[in-house]
Design a protein around this motif. Structure first.
Motif, PDB file in Angstrom:
ATOM      1  N   ARG A  72       0.830  -1.216   0.000  1.00  0.00           N
ATOM      2  CA  ARG A  72       0.000   0.000   0.000  1.00  0.00           C
ATOM      3  C   ARG A  72       0.858   1.257   0.000  1.00  0.00           C
ATOM      4  N   GLN A  73       1.940   1.239   0.775  1.00  0.00           N
ATOM      5  CA  GLN A  73       2.804   2.415   0.865  1.00  0.00           C
ATOM      6  C   GLN A  73       3.545   2.677  -0.443  1.00  0.00           C
ATOM      7  N   ARG A  74       3.817   1.616  -1.201  1.00  0.00           N
ATOM      8  CA  ARG A  74       4.592   1.753  -2.433  1.00  0.00           C
ATOM      9  C   ARG A  74       3.800   1.224  -3.633  1.00  0.00           C
ATOM     10  N   LEU A  75       2.523   1.546  -3.677  1.00  0.00           N
ATOM     11  CA  LEU A  75       1.633   1.008  -4.700  1.00  0.00           C
ATOM     12  C   LEU A  75       2.123   1.287  -6.120  1.00  0.00           C
ATOM     13  N   LYS A  76       2.320   2.538  -6.475  1.00  0.00           N
ATOM     14  CA  LYS A  76       2.710   2.862  -7.850  1.00  0.00           C
ATOM     15  C   LYS A  76       4.057   2.255  -8.228  1.00  0.00           C
ATOM     16  N   PRO A  77       5.116   2.408  -7.420  1.00  0.00           N
ATOM     17  CA  PRO A  77       6.388   1.784  -7.803  1.00  0.00           C
ATOM     18  C   PRO A  77       6.293   0.258  -7.903  1.00  0.00           C
ATOM     19  N   SER A  78       5.484  -0.339  -7.039  1.00  0.00           N
ATOM     20  CA  SER A  78       5.326  -1.796  -7.088  1.00  0.00           C
ATOM     21  C   SER A  78       4.652  -2.226  -8.380  1.00  0.00           C
ATOM     22  N   LEU A  79       3.585  -1.540  -8.753  1.00  0.00           N
ATOM     23  CA  LEU A  79       2.879  -1.883  -9.984  1.00  0.00           C
ATOM     24  C   LEU A  79       3.731  -1.587 -11.212  1.00  0.00           C
ATOM     25  N   ASP A  80       4.479  -0.497 -11.176  1.00  0.00           N
ATOM     26  CA  ASP A  80       5.381  -0.180 -12.290  1.00  0.00           C
ATOM     27  C   ASP A  80       6.424  -1.281 -12.471  1.00  0.00           C
ATOM     28  N   ARG A  81       6.949  -1.778 -11.368  1.00  0.00           N
ATOM     29  CA  ARG A  81       7.963  -2.838 -11.440  1.00  0.00           C
ATOM     30  C   ARG A  81       7.376  -4.123 -12.027  1.00  0.00           C
ATOM     31  N   VAL A  82       6.174  -4.473 -11.601  1.00  0.00           N
ATOM     32  CA  VAL A  82       5.506  -5.664 -12.144  1.00  0.00           C
ATOM     33  C   VAL A  82       5.330  -5.514 -13.649  1.00  0.00           C
TER      34      VAL A  82
END
Length: 71
Positions: A19-29
């Motif tokens: 939740r805290q790193r939603l955008k970077p996590s999704l970008d990495r995926v």
């Protein structure tokens, strides 16, 4: 914490960290074509994959199923 499943490397993160790193996590995926496991607690995990990876899996399943095994 890394998690290995069927020779696929998958990063595992807590729900809070996701939740805290939603955008970077999704970008990495999406950009690295790497699945991400989100630990939601109580042995309930979610695996996030890109749409492209999902489409590839669906195509593979369709091909293995073959025309004689349609349901």
């Amino acid at each position: 914490m890394p998690f290995f499943l069927s020779l696929i490397y998958m990063e595992k993160v807590s729900y809070s960290a996701f939740r805290q790193r939603l955008k970077p996590s999704l970008d990495r995926v999406r950009n690295n074509h790497e699945p991400l496991m989100v630990d939601c607690g109580n042995d309930e995990n979610i695996v996030i994959i890109s749409k492209e990876e999902y489409d590839n899996m669906e195509e593979t399943f369709r091909r293995f199923k073959g025309p004689n095994n349609e349901s």
